[in-house]
Design a protein around this motif. Structure first.
Motif, PDB file in Angstrom:
ATOM      1  N   ARG A  11     -24.529 102.331  97.096  1.00  0.00           N
ATOM      2  CA  ARG A  11     -25.722 101.785  97.740  1.00  0.00           C
ATOM      3  C   ARG A  11     -25.902 100.310  97.409  1.00  0.00           C
ATOM      4  N   LEU A  12     -25.702  99.943  96.138  1.00  0.00           N
ATOM      5  CA  LEU A  12     -25.860  98.548  95.744  1.00  0.00           C
ATOM      6  C   LEU A  12     -24.862  97.647  96.478  1.00  0.00           C
ATOM      7  N   HIS A  13     -23.610  98.058  96.541  1.00  0.00           N
ATOM      8  CA  HIS A  13     -22.612  97.257  97.245  1.00  0.00           C
ATOM      9  C   HIS A  13     -22.952  97.139  98.733  1.00  0.00           C
ATOM     10  N   ALA A  14     -23.432  98.218  99.321  1.00  0.00           N
ATOM     11  CA  ALA A  14     -23.793  98.180 100.733  1.00  0.00           C
ATOM     12  C   ALA A  14     -24.982  97.253 100.975  1.00  0.00           C
ATOM     13  N   LEU A  15     -25.990  97.300 100.105  1.00  0.00           N
ATOM     14  CA  LEU A  15     -27.152  96.426 100.259  1.00  0.00           C
ATOM     15  C   LEU A  15     -26.763  94.946 100.130  1.00  0.00           C
ATOM     16  N   GLU A  16     -25.905  94.646  99.169  1.00  0.00           N
ATOM     17  CA  GLU A  16     -25.487  93.256  98.996  1.00  0.00           C
ATOM     18  C   GLU A  16     -24.651  92.766 100.178  1.00  0.00           C
ATOM     19  N   ALA A  17     -23.764  93.633 100.677  1.00  0.00           N
ATOM     20  CA  ALA A  17     -22.968  93.272 101.844  1.00  0.00           C
ATOM     21  C   ALA A  17     -23.860  93.090 103.065  1.00  0.00           C
ATOM     22  N   LEU A  18     -24.857  93.953 103.192  1.00  0.00           N
ATOM     23  CA  LEU A  18     -25.791  93.851 104.310  1.00  0.00           C
ATOM     24  C   LEU A  18     -26.586  92.555 104.228  1.00  0.00           C
ATOM     25  N   SER A  19     -27.051  92.200 103.034  1.00  0.00           N
ATOM     26  CA  SER A  19     -27.799  90.954 102.868  1.00  0.00           C
ATOM     27  C   SER A  19     -26.960  89.754 103.282  1.00  0.00           C
ATOM     28  N   ALA A  20     -25.704  89.724 102.839  1.00  0.00           N
ATOM     29  CA  ALA A  20     -24.824  88.608 103.188  1.00  0.00           C
ATOM     30  C   ALA A  20     -24.613  88.529 104.699  1.00  0.00           C
ATOM     31  N   ARG A  21     -24.468  89.670 105.349  1.00  0.00           N
ATOM     32  CA  ARG A  21     -24.246  89.668 106.804  1.00  0.00           C
ATOM     33  C   ARG A  21     -25.487  89.207 107.549  1.00  0.00           C
ATOM     34  N   LEU A  22     -26.652  89.618 107.077  1.00  0.00           N
ATOM     35  CA  LEU A  22     -27.893  89.200 107.721  1.00  0.00           C
ATOM     36  C   LEU A  22     -28.111  87.696 107.574  1.00  0.00           C
ATOM     37  N   VAL A  23     -27.704  87.131 106.442  1.00  0.00           N
ATOM     38  CA  VAL A  23     -27.796  85.682 106.266  1.00  0.00           C
ATOM     39  C   VAL A  23     -26.936  84.969 107.299  1.00  0.00           C
ATOM     40  N   VAL A  24     -25.726  85.459 107.498  1.00  0.00           N
ATOM     41  CA  VAL A  24     -24.822  84.852 108.492  1.00  0.00           C
ATOM     42  C   VAL A  24     -25.463  84.849 109.872  1.00  0.00           C
ATOM     43  N   HIS A  25     -26.222  85.902 110.180  1.00  0.00           N
ATOM     44  CA  HIS A  25     -26.862  86.006 111.489  1.00  0.00           C
ATOM     45  C   HIS A  25     -28.248  85.361 111.519  1.00  0.00           C
ATOM     46  N   GLY A  26     -28.625  84.677 110.434  1.00  0.00           N
ATOM     47  CA  GLY A  26     -29.910  83.990 110.401  1.00  0.00           C
ATOM     48  C   GLY A  26     -31.105  84.901 110.283  1.00  0.00           C
ATOM     49  N   TYR A  56     -33.142  86.070 107.872  1.00  0.00           N
ATOM     50  CA  TYR A  56     -33.411  85.856 106.453  1.00  0.00           C
ATOM     51  C   TYR A  56     -34.421  86.836 105.872  1.00  0.00           C
ATOM     52  N   GLY A  57     -35.391  87.249 106.662  1.00  0.00           N
ATOM     53  CA  GLY A  57     -36.384  88.201 106.162  1.00  0.00           C
ATOM     54  C   GLY A  57     -35.759  89.510 105.703  1.00  0.00           C
ATOM     55  N   PRO A  58     -35.064  90.233 106.604  1.00  0.00           N
ATOM     56  CA  PRO A  58     -34.424  91.478 106.168  1.00  0.00           C
ATOM     57  C   PRO A  58     -33.313  91.252 105.147  1.00  0.00           C
ATOM     58  N   ALA A  59     -32.665  90.077 105.200  1.00  0.00           N
ATOM     59  CA  ALA A  59     -31.640  89.774 104.190  1.00  0.00           C
ATOM     60  C   ALA A  59     -32.268  89.725 102.804  1.00  0.00           C
ATOM     61  N   LEU A  60     -33.432  89.101 102.710  1.00  0.00           N
ATOM     62  CA  LEU A  60     -34.123  89.014 101.424  1.00  0.00           C
ATOM     63  C   LEU A  60     -34.595  90.387 100.974  1.00  0.00           C
ATOM     64  N   GLU A  61     -35.077  91.202 101.925  1.00  0.00           N
ATOM     65  CA  GLU A  61     -35.503  92.562 101.576  1.00  0.00           C
ATOM     66  C   GLU A  61     -34.354  93.362 100.971  1.00  0.00           C
ATOM     67  N   ALA A  62     -33.193  93.290 101.605  1.00  0.00           N
ATOM     68  CA  ALA A  62     -32.039  94.035 101.111  1.00  0.00           C
ATOM     69  C   ALA A  62     -31.627  93.558  99.725  1.00  0.00           C
ATOM     70  N   ALA A  63     -31.624  92.233  99.530  1.00  0.00           N
ATOM     71  CA  ALA A  63     -31.240  91.686  98.224  1.00  0.00           C
ATOM     72  C   ALA A  63     -32.252  92.061  97.151  1.00  0.00           C
ATOM     73  N   LEU A  64     -33.524  91.968  97.461  1.00  0.00           N
ATOM     74  CA  LEU A  64     -34.554  92.320  96.483  1.00  0.00           C
ATOM     75  C   LEU A  64     -34.533  93.809  96.149  1.00  0.00           C
ATOM     76  N   GLU A  65     -34.196  94.642  97.139  1.00  0.00           N
ATOM     77  CA  GLU A  65     -34.074  96.072  96.864  1.00  0.00           C
ATOM     78  C   GLU A  65     -32.963  96.318  95.843  1.00  0.00           C
ATOM     79  N   SER A  66     -31.888  95.540  95.937  1.00  0.00           N
ATOM     80  CA  SER A  66     -30.806  95.675  94.959  1.00  0.00           C
ATOM     81  C   SER A  66     -31.298  95.329  93.557  1.00  0.00           C
TER      82      SER A  66
END
Length: 247
Positions: free
Chosen positions: A161-176, A178-188
């Motif tokens: 789960r942690l690896h998936a959340l971090e990968a998801l955050s990085a992908r969301l950043v690439v797509h601009g 930032y809100g959900p990217a930060l949520e995913a990173a903070l959840e980690s």
């Protein structure tokens, strides 16, 4: 005692039972949480073990679930657990002699989560919103269960789960996004407060938004936590990330 499955449930029929292990044990008929099936403690452990480890021989199941009794007694307990389970729900099957497995009628939340996590790690461009919602809302595997095999599987799913959340955050950043990217990173960071890669993901989102003050503030808070808890410093990689942003 033979374990049989009704021919009516073979083939391509939709799953008739739903087994939830994330957030607590729950077996129900059909989709959702309706039609709960009452399962004894030994039946719960048997279903959970089969769901997490896959088909197993009767001797392995008996020895794992009843390690403190004689082999004869353990096998008797297993036969009773199987009989009670199938009397209530037909949840287990015998794919070949001496082997027990979950019936194909059973659909597990672990299957859905694992598929989603691996799909996320495979870096698809689509489905990030659904992935974020599902990964954020996942409960812990069988909270309150302390058997060695549960602890091992809990840690495996925790790391996935942690690896998936971090990968998801990085992908969301690439797509601009930032809100959900930060949520995913903070959840980690909530799940594992001392995990540096999770905190780097948070800082990366802040830097992508040019929120330098937020990035530095988060880095300093993490550095203070590491010093207080472990007496160590963040890695050179993390420190360099922040220094370059401030240069």
């Amino acid at each position: 005692m033979a374990v049989t499955e009704s021919p009516a449930v073979r083939g391509d029929a939709p799953p008739a039972l739903r087994l939830r292990l994330l957030g607590g044990f729950h077996l129900s008929r059909g989709e959702g949480d309706g039609g709960q099936v009452d399962v004894s403690a030994s039946g719960q452990q048997l279903l959970a073990l089969l769901g997490l480890r896959g088909p197993a021989t009767r001797s392995v199941l008996a020895g794992t679930l009843w390690p403190d009794v004689t082999e004869e007694r353990a096998r008797a307990c297993l036969r009773t657990a199987i009989w009670r389970l199938n009397a209530a729900s037909s949840a287990v099957d015998g794919p070949r002699p001496g082997v027990v497995a979950l019936s194909r009628r059973v659909r597990m939340d672990i299957q859905d989560f694992t598929a989603l996590a691996h799909h996320t790690l495979a870096a698809p461009a689509e489905g990030t919103g659904a992935a974020c919602s599902s990964l954020m809302g996942m409960g812990e595997l069988l909270p309150g269960w302390h058997q060695d095999w549960v602890v091992f599987e809990r840690e495996r799913l925790h790391q996935l789960r942690l690896h998936a959340l971090e990968a998801l955050s990085a992908r969301l950043v690439v797509h601009g996004q930032y809100g959900p990217a930060l949520e995913a990173a903070l959840e980690s960071t909530r799940i594992d407060p001392l995990r540096e890669s999770a905190h780097r993901a948070v800082v990366t989102v802040h830097l992508a938004e040019n929120n330098l003050a937020e990035a530095v503030r988060h880095f300093k808070a993490f550095r203070g936590l590491l010093r207080a808890e472990l007496g160590i410093e963040p890695s050179e990689q993390f420190r360099t990330l922040v220094r370059r942003a401030l240069a």
